[in-house]
Write a protein that holds these residues in place. Sequence first.
Motif, short mmCIF file in Angstrom:
data_model
loop_
_atom_site.label_atom_id
_atom_site.label_comp_id
_atom_site.label_asym_id
_atom_site.label_seq_id
_atom_site.Cartn_x
_atom_site.Cartn_y
_atom_site.Cartn_z
N GLU A 1 39.19 34.73 41.29
CA GLU A 1 39.13 34.83 39.83
C GLU A 1 38.30 36.04 39.39
OE1 GLU A 1 37.55 31.04 38.79
OE2 GLU A 1 39.51 30.04 38.82
N LEU A 2 37.17 36.26 40.05
CA LEU A 2 36.32 37.41 39.72
C LEU A 2 37.04 38.73 39.96
CD1 LEU A 2 32.90 36.19 41.14
CD2 LEU A 2 33.45 36.60 38.74
N ILE A 3 37.73 38.82 41.09
CA ILE A 3 38.47 40.04 41.40
C ILE A 3 39.56 40.28 40.35
CG2 ILE A 3 40.04 41.10 43.08
CD1 ILE A 3 38.34 39.61 45.26
N ARG A 4 40.24 39.20 39.96
CA ARG A 4 41.28 39.33 38.93
C ARG A 4 40.68 39.77 37.60
NH1 ARG A 4 42.77 36.01 35.27
NH2 ARG A 4 41.82 34.18 36.20
N GLU A 5 39.52 39.21 37.24
CA GLU A 5 38.86 39.61 35.99
C GLU A 5 38.43 41.08 36.03
OE1 GLU A 5 35.60 36.97 35.20
OE2 GLU A 5 36.90 35.22 35.08
N ILE A 6 37.97 41.53 37.17
CA ILE A 6 37.57 42.94 37.32
C ILE A 6 38.78 43.85 37.16
CG2 ILE A 6 36.79 44.64 39.03
CD1 ILE A 6 34.85 42.44 40.08
N MET A 7 39.89 43.49 37.79
CA MET A 7 41.09 44.33 37.76
C MET A 7 41.75 44.36 36.38
SD MET A 7 42.69 43.40 41.48
CE MET A 7 44.14 44.39 41.24
N HIS A 8 41.59 43.31 35.60
CA HIS A 8 42.28 43.22 34.31
C HIS A 8 41.31 43.27 33.13
CE1 HIS A 8 46.04 42.48 36.36
NE2 HIS A 8 45.45 41.53 37.06
N CYS A 9 40.20 43.92 33.28
CA CYS A 9 39.21 44.02 32.22
C CYS A 9 39.71 44.95 31.10
CB CYS A 9 37.89 44.56 32.78
SG CYS A 9 36.64 44.83 31.53
N ASN A 10 39.69 44.45 29.86
CA ASN A 10 40.17 45.23 28.71
C ASN A 10 39.02 45.76 27.84
OD1 ASN A 10 42.88 44.88 29.35
ND2 ASN A 10 42.93 42.89 28.36
N ARG A 11 37.80 45.49 28.22
CA ARG A 11 36.68 45.94 27.41
C ARG A 11 36.53 47.46 27.51
NH1 ARG A 11 35.52 40.81 29.00
NH2 ARG A 11 34.41 39.50 27.52
N LYS A 12 35.76 48.02 26.60
CA LYS A 12 35.58 49.48 26.54
C LYS A 12 34.09 49.83 26.54
CE LYS A 12 39.99 50.27 25.67
NZ LYS A 12 40.83 50.34 26.80
N GLY A 13 33.79 51.02 27.03
CA GLY A 13 32.45 51.57 26.93
C GLY A 13 31.39 50.77 27.67
N ILE A 14 30.25 50.63 27.01
CA ILE A 14 29.10 49.96 27.62
C ILE A 14 29.40 48.50 27.90
CG2 ILE A 14 28.00 49.39 25.42
CD1 ILE A 14 26.13 50.44 28.61
N PHE A 15 30.24 47.87 27.08
CA PHE A 15 30.59 46.46 27.29
C PHE A 15 31.40 46.28 28.58
CE2 PHE A 15 30.13 46.87 22.64
CZ PHE A 15 28.98 46.11 22.50
N LYS A 16 32.28 47.24 28.84
CA LYS A 16 33.07 47.18 30.08
C LYS A 16 32.14 47.34 31.28
CE LYS A 16 37.06 49.06 32.45
NZ LYS A 16 38.32 49.79 32.29
N ARG A 17 31.22 48.29 31.19
CA ARG A 17 30.29 48.52 32.29
C ARG A 17 29.44 47.28 32.56
NH1 ARG A 17 26.99 53.46 34.21
NH2 ARG A 17 25.31 52.42 35.31
N MET A 18 28.91 46.67 31.49
CA MET A 18 28.10 45.46 31.65
C MET A 18 28.92 44.32 32.24
SD MET A 18 25.90 45.62 28.12
CE MET A 18 25.30 43.96 28.29
N PHE A 19 30.14 44.16 31.77
CA PHE A 19 31.03 43.10 32.26
C PHE A 19 31.30 43.30 33.75
CE2 PHE A 19 35.27 41.53 33.24
CZ PHE A 19 35.20 40.23 32.76
N LEU A 20 31.66 44.53 34.13
CA LEU A 20 31.98 44.81 35.54
C LEU A 20 30.76 44.63 36.44
CD1 LEU A 20 34.36 47.89 35.16
CD2 LEU A 20 34.97 45.50 35.61
N GLU A 21 29.60 45.10 35.99
CA GLU A 21 28.38 44.93 36.79
C GLU A 21 28.07 43.46 37.01
OE1 GLU A 21 25.17 47.12 35.02
OE2 GLU A 21 26.01 49.06 35.60
N ALA A 22 28.22 42.66 35.97
CA ALA A 22 27.95 41.22 36.09
C ALA A 22 28.91 40.56 37.07
CB ALA A 22 28.05 40.56 34.72
N ARG A 23 30.19 40.93 37.01
CA ARG A 23 31.17 40.33 37.91
C ARG A 23 30.95 40.76 39.36
NH1 ARG A 23 31.20 38.10 33.85
NH2 ARG A 23 32.91 37.11 32.77
N VAL A 24 30.60 42.02 39.56
CA VAL A 24 30.34 42.52 40.92
C VAL A 24 29.11 41.83 41.51
CG1 VAL A 24 29.64 44.55 42.25
CG2 VAL A 24 31.54 44.72 40.63
#
Length: 88
Positions: free
Chosen positions: A15-38
């Motif tokens: 599920e985490l890998i899928r969320e990382i691959m299909h992230c639609n957020r932009k900018g700093i929010f995308k970076r924060m989201f990806l860092e949290a999932r990783v």
Amino acid sequence: MLSATHRLISLRMYELIREIMHCNRKGIFKRMFLEARVIELLLLQLEQMDEAPHPVLNLKKPDIDKLYAGPPRPSATTCYPTSTPPAR
């Protein structure tokens, strides 16, 4: 490499890998989201390694005895790095 053996991917890891691959957020929010999932993915992998049984060592009895015996005692023929032997 974290481990000598490969581990299975859990449902949560997938599920985490899928969320990382299909992230639609932009900018700093995308970076924060990806860092949290990783970080969560890494945490799950480390927990999986910690739960795994530790490998069994196949040592023979003479080898085990040597481990508990400690370092060998110097003999009369032991070479010393200095020119004078130690006092007895």
